[in-house]
Write an enzyme that holds these catalytic residues in place. Structure first.
Site, PDB file in Angstrom:
ATOM      1  CG  ASP A 250      42.065  40.950  43.050  1.00 36.49           C
ATOM      2  OD1 ASP A 250      42.630  42.041  42.860  1.00 36.49           O
ATOM      3  OD2 ASP A 250      40.827  40.817  43.000  1.00 36.49           O
TER       4      ASP A 250
HETATM    5  C1  NOJ Z   1      41.011  44.526  43.276  1.00 35.98           C
HETATM    6  C2  NOJ Z   1      39.945  44.022  42.376  1.00 35.98           C
HETATM    7  O1  NOJ Z   1      39.316  42.887  42.940  1.00 35.98           O
HETATM    8  C3  NOJ Z   1      40.419  43.670  40.982  1.00 35.98           C
HETATM    9  O2  NOJ Z   1      39.295  43.410  40.171  1.00 35.98           O
HETATM   10  C4  NOJ Z   1      41.254  44.773  40.409  1.00 35.98           C
HETATM   11  O3  NOJ Z   1      41.680  44.422  39.118  1.00 35.98           O
HETATM   12  C5  NOJ Z   1      42.417  45.041  41.333  1.00 35.98           C
HETATM   13  N1  NOJ Z   1      41.920  45.458  42.626  1.00 35.98           N
HETATM   14  C6  NOJ Z   1      43.382  46.093  40.789  1.00 35.98           C
HETATM   15  O4  NOJ Z   1      42.806  47.325  40.737  1.00 35.98           O
END
Ligand code: NOJ
Length: 724
Positions: A250
C-alpha cells in the site's frame, strides 16, 4: 504473440528488475516521463487516454527492453459514472449490483488507459467508527465474499486481454478492518481461528475467483506489520492458496515499516517487504531512485525472490495483452457518464436503499409520500449534491441536481417547501428555528440529513458516530411540532441514531448512492420504487456496543428476558414483565441488542415465509463435498404492492468442540414478487457449509445437530439438520 518471460528476465539488469517493482504517484508530466524512460514498471493514471499512450510509447519505444506499463487507479465504485458505495452495494444483497458496477467501471477505465484498479476492498468490517467501512461489503463474511467475487468477475470479465477489462486488486491483506478502536491504520491482534474464519476468507474467495493482484495492509497483525508478514503473504497467500498474481504494497507501506519500528531504515524495510512477499512497492522511488540508482545491491536481496516478483509483474502485463497492445484507442475514451451507464447506475442505486422504519405507531405509515399536500423538505441533503461517496476522483461526473429538484420532478402534485434546516457541521440552531416554523405549515416534513462523503473513507475514523452538527437537534425540534417526520439518512457508515429515531415516523437509509442518488431516493420516497435493501452492517445503539455484529459467538451467559427482576431505575431496559437475568452479557445502561440488526430492512409490502423443507435432513460427514441438502421455502407477498424480499439462510451448530457463532449466514436470495405472488426458493447446503476452523490449521466438521433457519426479518422458520 506470446512474450518469452524467462528470456526477457535473463536480459534484465538489476536496476531494470527493480524498476519493474515500483509504482510511483502521479507526478508532474515531465518527471513522470523521465521516470518511465528510466525503466519504471507502473504509474498512477496520468490522467487521460492520450497521456497514457504517451507514457506507454516512451516505455515501449524509448527504453532498452520496451516493457509496457501497468497503469493503476483506484476505480472503486466508478470512474466517470459513479455507482453506490460498496457498503451501499452490499445493502442490495444482490451480487449483480456489484458486478454491474465493476463492469461499467472496467469499461470506462480501460478505455481511458487504466489497466489495473485497486479494488475491491474485501476487508470485513465490524466497527462503524472506522471510516473505511464505506469501501467494503460490511460485517458478514459470506455476503462480503459473494460481492467480492462478483466485483472481481465484473472487473476482469472474460479475460484481461479484452479491451474492456482491468486487473482487480483484493485489499487490504489482511485484517485491516479490525483496527483497534476503529482508528484507521491501527494495530490488530486476532486469533488464528478468527483470522481464518473471517478475515482471510474474503481474500481466499477472491483469489479463487481469479483476482489478479492483492494489496498488503497498513496494519500490523499479532505484532507483525503486514508488509513484512512472510507467513501470510507468502505462506498462506502464495504457497497455500497458490496465488500466482501480484502483491502490491500500500501507499508508502514498505517505508512505513520503519515507523512500525520493525526496520531500522528504508534499506531494511525493503528487504523485509520483498522477502516477505511484496512484489511491487507503491509510492516513491524507493528501490531505484529517479537517477536510476538502486538503494540495495544485488547481494542484499535474494535473487530468486526478486526474479519471482519481476516474473509476476511481467506475467500480469502479458495477461493484460500489453506487450501486443500497449496503446488504447483514444477515440473510445468517454470522460463523462453515458446515458446507458447512468441507467445502470440508477438501477443499482434503487436496489441499495433500505427502509429502516415506517412506523404505524404514530398514526400510520408515512411512506410512500402522498402525491398531494404541503411537504417541507429540510436538512443539508435537501439541496446538497454530495452523494458520490468517499472514493471518487476529481474527474467523476458530478451530480447535477439535488433531492429538492428530484422530488419536485417525482411528485409534481405536492406543494413543496424547501428550507435549509441545518448545515452538515455547524452546531448553531438558527436554521433549525426557521425549519420548525415552516414545519408548522406543512402536512409532513422530509428531513434529509447525514454524513457528507468526506467524513467517511480513509483516515476518517470517528469516535462519535451520531449525525454531525445540529442535525439531530433539527430532527428533534421538528418532530416536537407533532407534524409527521420522514428522515432520509445519507451516510457512509451505520450511525448511532438513538437521540431521534423514536421520535420520527419513517427512515429511509440511502447511503451514498452515487451519480443517480437524488432520482433514486425520490423514486423510493414516492413509492415508484419499493425499497428492498437490507442493512449489511449492524447499527449499534451506542458507540460502547462496538464491535457489534450478528454472527457473534455464543457466551456462557447470554442475556435473557427471564429470571431476575430489574431495579426500578433500569426497568425500562427489561422485557415485557420486567424480568431480566442480571448476571448476563449485556450493558446495564442499554436495551438488549443493536438498533438495527444485520439483514434488517422493511418494505411497502409484507411477506410471509412458510413450508420450509430440508431434504435430506441427514447428511453424512464422509460424503464431504459430495453430500448436499436442499433447503426450500415458500415466500409470499401478502401485501398490496409489488416488492422485493431478501431471504437469509442461517446455520447454527448445536454443540461443537469450539464455541460457534449464534448463527452463520450460508445463503441469501433477493426475490421480486408481485402483490399476492409467491415463489419457492431453494438453497443447496453442502457438508462444507457446516465446517468450522478449529484452530489456525484445521477446518473440520463435527457430527451432530444443526438448526437451519430461514428468515426475512419479519418471519422466521427453522428445521433441524443432522450430520452423521
Ligand atoms: C491508500 C489506500 O489504503 C489504498 O486502498 C489505495 O489503493 C492507495 N492509497 C492508493 O490510492
Amino acid at each position: 504473440m506470446a512474450v518469452d518471460i524467462e528470456d526477457l528476465l535473463s536480459r534484465m539488469s538489476w536496476e531494470q528488475k527493480l524498476g519493474q517493482l515500483q509504482i510511483v504517484w502521479r507526478k508532474d508530466p515531465a518527471e513522470q516521463r523521465a521516470l518511465v524512460k528510466g525503466g519504471l514498471g507502473a504509474v498512477f493514471w496520468p490522467p487521460s487516454a492520450a497521456a497514457t499512450n504517451e507514457l506507454q510509447r516512451i516505455a515501449v519505444e524509448e527504453t532498452e527492453l520496451g516493457i509496457p506499463l501497468l497503469i493503476a487507479l483506484d476505480v472503486v465504485h466508478g470512474q466517470f459514472t459513479i455507482f453506490p458505495t460498496p457498503l451501499a452495494q452490499a445493502a442490495s444483497f444482490d451480487p449483480e449490483v456489484a458486478r454491474s458496477d465493476a463492469r461499467a467501471s472496467a469499461e470506462e477505465a480501460r478505455a481511458a488507459g487504466v489497466n489495473w484498479t485497486f479494488s475491491p476492498m474485501v476487508d470485513v468490517t465490524r466497527d462503524p467508527r472506522w471510516g473505511r467501512v464505506v469501501e467494503g461489503f460490511g460485517e458478514d463474511v459470506f455476503l462480503a465474499s459473494g460481492l467480492a467475487a462478483a466485483k472481481v468477475a465484473g472487473y476482469q470479465g472474460s479475460g484481461l486481454a479484452e479491451e474492456t477489462t482491468v486487473a482487480s486488486c483484493l485489499k487490504h491483506f489482511v485484517a485491516y478492518g479490525a483496527a483497534e478502536a476503529g482508528r484507521d491504520y491501527n494495530t490488530t491482534d486476532i486469533s488464528e481461528r478468527r483470522l481464518r474464519e473471517t478475515y482471510l476468507e474474503t481474500f481466499r474467495v477472491g483469489v479463487e475467483q481469479g483476482a489478479a493482484s492483492v494489496m498488503a495492509a497498513f496494519n500490523s497483525l499479532n505484532g507483525r506489520p503486514m508488509h513484512a508478514n512472510r507467513r501470510l503473504l507468502t505462506g498462506v497467500l502464495k504457497e497455500e492458496w497458490g496465488f500466482d498474481g501480484l502483491v502490491v504494497g500500500d501507499a508508502d507501506g514498505v517505508a512505513q515499516l520503519v515507523d512500525h519500528g520493525v526496520a531500522a531504515d528504508e534499506r531494511e524495510a525493503i528487504r523485509l517487504a520483498i522477502e516477505a512477499g511484496v512484489d511491487v512497492v507503491m509510492g516513491g522511488t524507493l528501490l531505484v531512485d529517479a537517477e536510476g540508482t538502486p538503494l540495495l545491491s544485488p547481494g542484499e536481496l535474494s535473487q530468486e525472490r526478486v526474479d519471482d516478483a519481476v516474473r509476476r509483474v511481467l506475467r500480469l502485463k502479458e495477461r493484460l495483452g500489453l506487450f501486443d497492445r500497449p496503446f488504447v484507442d483514444e477515440s473510445r475514451e468517454a470522460t463523462a457518464a453515458t446515458a446507458e451507464r447512468r441507467a445502470t447506475a440508477r438501477g443499482a442505486a434503487e436496489r441499495c436503499i433500505v427502509l429502516l422504519k415506517n412506523d404505524p405507531g404514530r398514526g400510520r405509515e408515512r411512506l410512500p409520500l402522498p402525491p398531494r399536500g404541503r411537504i417541507l423538505l429540510a436538512g443539508p441533503y435537501a439541496r446538497s449534491l454530495d452523494h458520490l461517496g468517499a472514493w471518487v476522483q476529481r474527474f467523476a461526473t458530478p451530480v447535477a441536481a439535488g433531492l429538492a429538484d428530484a422530488l419536485a420532478a417525482e411528485l409534481p402534485g405536492v406543494d413543496w417547501d424547501v428550507a435549509e434546516g441545518a448545515d452538515f457541521f455547524d452546531p448553531s440552531e438558527e436554521a433549525v428555528a426557521e425549519a420548525v416554523e415552516r414545519a408548522r405549515e406543512a402536512d409532513l416534513v422530509v428531513l434529509a440529513v447525514g454524513e457528507p462523503s468526506r467524513i467517511s473513507g480513509e483516515a476518517s475514523s470517528r469516535s462519535d458516530i451520531a449525525l454531525p452538527g445540529a442535525q439531530s437537534r433539527l430532527i428533534q425540534a421538528v418532530a416536537a411540532t407533532g407534524v409527521p417526520v420522514v428522515v432520509v439518512l445519507v451516510t457512509g457508515r451505520p450511525l448511532v441514531v438513538e437521540d431521534w429515531i423514536d421520535r420520527v415516523d419513517s427512515v429511509l437509509c440511502t447511503w451514498h448512492l452515487g451519480l443517480e442518488a437524488p432520482a433514486a431516493i425520490a423514486a423510493a420516497l414516492s413509492g415508484r420504487v419499493n425499497p428492498g435493501g437490507r442493512v449489511p452492517m449492524t447499527f449499534p445503539r451506542a458507540v460502547g456496543q462496538i464491535p457489534i455484529y450478528h454472527d457473534h459467538e455464543r457466551t456462557g451467559r447470554p442475556p435473557q428476558l427471564d429470571g431476575m427482576v430489574l431495579p426500578d431505575e433500569q426497568a425500562e431496559f427489561a422485557g415485557p414483565n420486567n424480568t431480566f437475568d442480571y448476571y448476563t452479557s449485556k450493558f446495564i445502561d442499554l436495551p438488549l441488542g443493536p438498533r438495527f440488526d444485520f439483514g434488517h430492512g422493511l418494505s411497502y409490502t409484507t411477506f410471509e415465509l412458510s413450508d420450509l423443507t430440508v431434504s435430506p435432513d441427514r447428511l453424512r460427514e464422509q460424503d464431504d463435498g459430495a453430500g448436499t441438502a436442499e433447503v426450500s421455502v415458500t415466500v409470499r407477498n401478502t401485501g398490496t404492492v409489488d416488492g422485493d424480499d431478501v431471504v437469509l439462510l442461517f446455520v447454527t451448530d448445536a454443540v461443537a468442540s469450539v464455541a460457534q457463532p449464534v448463527r452463520r449466514l450460508r445463503g441469501y436470495r433477493r426475490v421480486a414478487l408481485p402483490a399476492g405472488g409467491s415463489a419457492r426458493l431453494s438453497f443447496t447446503l453442502a457438508v462444507d457449509d457446516l465446517c468450522f476452523w478449529a484452530d489456525g490449521t484445521h477446518r473440520i466438521t463435527e457430527p451432530g445437530e444443526f438448526s437451519i433457519t430461514v428468515s426475512d426479518g419479519a418471519s422466521t422458520v427453522s428445521h433441524p439438520l443432522f450430520l452423521a
